[in-house]
Design a protein around this motif. Structure first.
Motif, short mmCIF file in Angstrom:
data_model
loop_
_atom_site.label_atom_id
_atom_site.label_comp_id
_atom_site.label_asym_id
_atom_site.label_seq_id
_atom_site.Cartn_x
_atom_site.Cartn_y
_atom_site.Cartn_z
N MET A 45 -41.50 -32.95 75.36
CA MET A 45 -42.62 -33.12 76.28
C MET A 45 -42.98 -31.81 76.97
O MET A 45 -44.16 -31.52 77.19
CB MET A 45 -42.26 -34.19 77.33
N GLN A 48 -45.06 -29.76 74.67
CA GLN A 48 -46.43 -30.27 74.65
C GLN A 48 -47.21 -29.79 75.87
O GLN A 48 -48.35 -29.31 75.75
CB GLN A 48 -46.43 -31.80 74.61
N GLU A 115 -47.46 -28.79 68.45
CA GLU A 115 -47.25 -29.99 69.27
C GLU A 115 -48.57 -30.61 69.69
O GLU A 115 -48.73 -31.83 69.70
CB GLU A 115 -46.40 -29.64 70.50
N TYR A 116 -49.52 -29.75 70.02
CA TYR A 116 -50.84 -30.22 70.43
C TYR A 116 -51.50 -31.00 69.30
O TYR A 116 -52.06 -32.08 69.50
CB TYR A 116 -51.70 -29.03 70.84
N LYS A 118 -50.08 -32.53 66.87
CA LYS A 118 -49.39 -33.79 66.61
C LYS A 118 -50.06 -34.91 67.41
O LYS A 118 -50.21 -36.04 66.93
CB LYS A 118 -47.91 -33.70 67.00
N ILE A 119 -50.46 -34.58 68.63
CA ILE A 119 -51.16 -35.55 69.48
C ILE A 119 -52.54 -35.83 68.89
O ILE A 119 -52.96 -36.99 68.77
CB ILE A 119 -51.30 -35.03 70.92
N SER A 122 -52.61 -38.02 65.87
CA SER A 122 -52.22 -39.41 66.11
C SER A 122 -53.42 -40.28 66.51
O SER A 122 -53.32 -41.50 66.56
CB SER A 122 -51.15 -39.48 67.20
#
Length: 202
Positions: A45, A48, A115-116, A118-119, A122
């Motif tokens: 987290m 992110q 990481e960004y 990945k969001i 989704s």
């Protein structure tokens, strides 16, 4: 004895974050945050947050539209429930936000901000559904004529009937001026009526 939430002033942190969040849905979620002792989860987290913070500093803020929580609506739709226009509008707004994100992300490196993305990846965008909702719902949450051929036909028929009624009333007014108190067509309880002079009422 103070618990860990009081010692770390976690509730104050949540309230502060909630007060500056733009979307109502995020305000509620921030107030429901719980502490975690899962090191891997916390580190994930933090990565992110670090990436998103860097992106905001480098590329600026993106203007966000107000969104409602669509998770419950999607679940209801999967069970073939009939959604309200507000629920459908919230789904449409979510699709619009995804499209805005695509524009915002054009210059943002996928390899640099893993990481960004990945969001972002989704998020679900259904093109056919988006197009159907876009042609069916206006920004003030009303159903558009273009929602279906049948609806457009029905509304045209209603409009034509209303025009016929108005024209007939105008002819009645022209032929009965002496018994009317005025020449205005008045709407009462959703109906068009004429004001007749009391001496002509039975």
């Amino acid at each position: 004895m103070k618990d860990k939430y009081e010692i770390l002033e976690f509730n104050i942190i949540k309230e502060t974050l909630s007060s500056i969040a733009k979307m109502e849905i995020n305000k509620e979620r921030l107030l429901e945050l719980k502490m975690s002792n899962d090191k891997e989860h916390v580190e994930h987290m933090l990565r992110q947050v670090d990436e998103i913070s860097t992106i905001l500093i480098k590329y600026g803020n993106m203007e966000l539209v107000e969104l409602g929580d669509i998770a419950y609506s999607v679940e209801r739709a999967s069970k073939k429930a009939i959604l309200s226009i507000k629920e459908l509008y919230n789904i449409l707004s979510s699709f619009k936000l995804i499209l805005e994100l695509e524009k915002y992300n054009m210059n943002i490196s996928k390899s640099e901000y893993v990481e960004y993305y990945k969001i972002i990846n989704s998020l679900t965008f259904v093109d056919n559904l988006y197009r159907e909702l876009l042609k069916s719902i206006s920004n003030d949450m009303t159903i558009l004529d273009s929602a279906s051929i049948k609806l457009k036909k029905i509304r045209n028929e209603i409009s034509n009937c209303e025009a016929d009624i108005t024209n007939k009333l105008k002819k009645i007014i022209a032929n009965n001026l002496k018994i009317l108190t005025n020449t205005d067509i008045i709407y009462r309880n959703g109906k068009q009526v004429l004001a007749v002079n009391s001496s002509y009422k039975y």
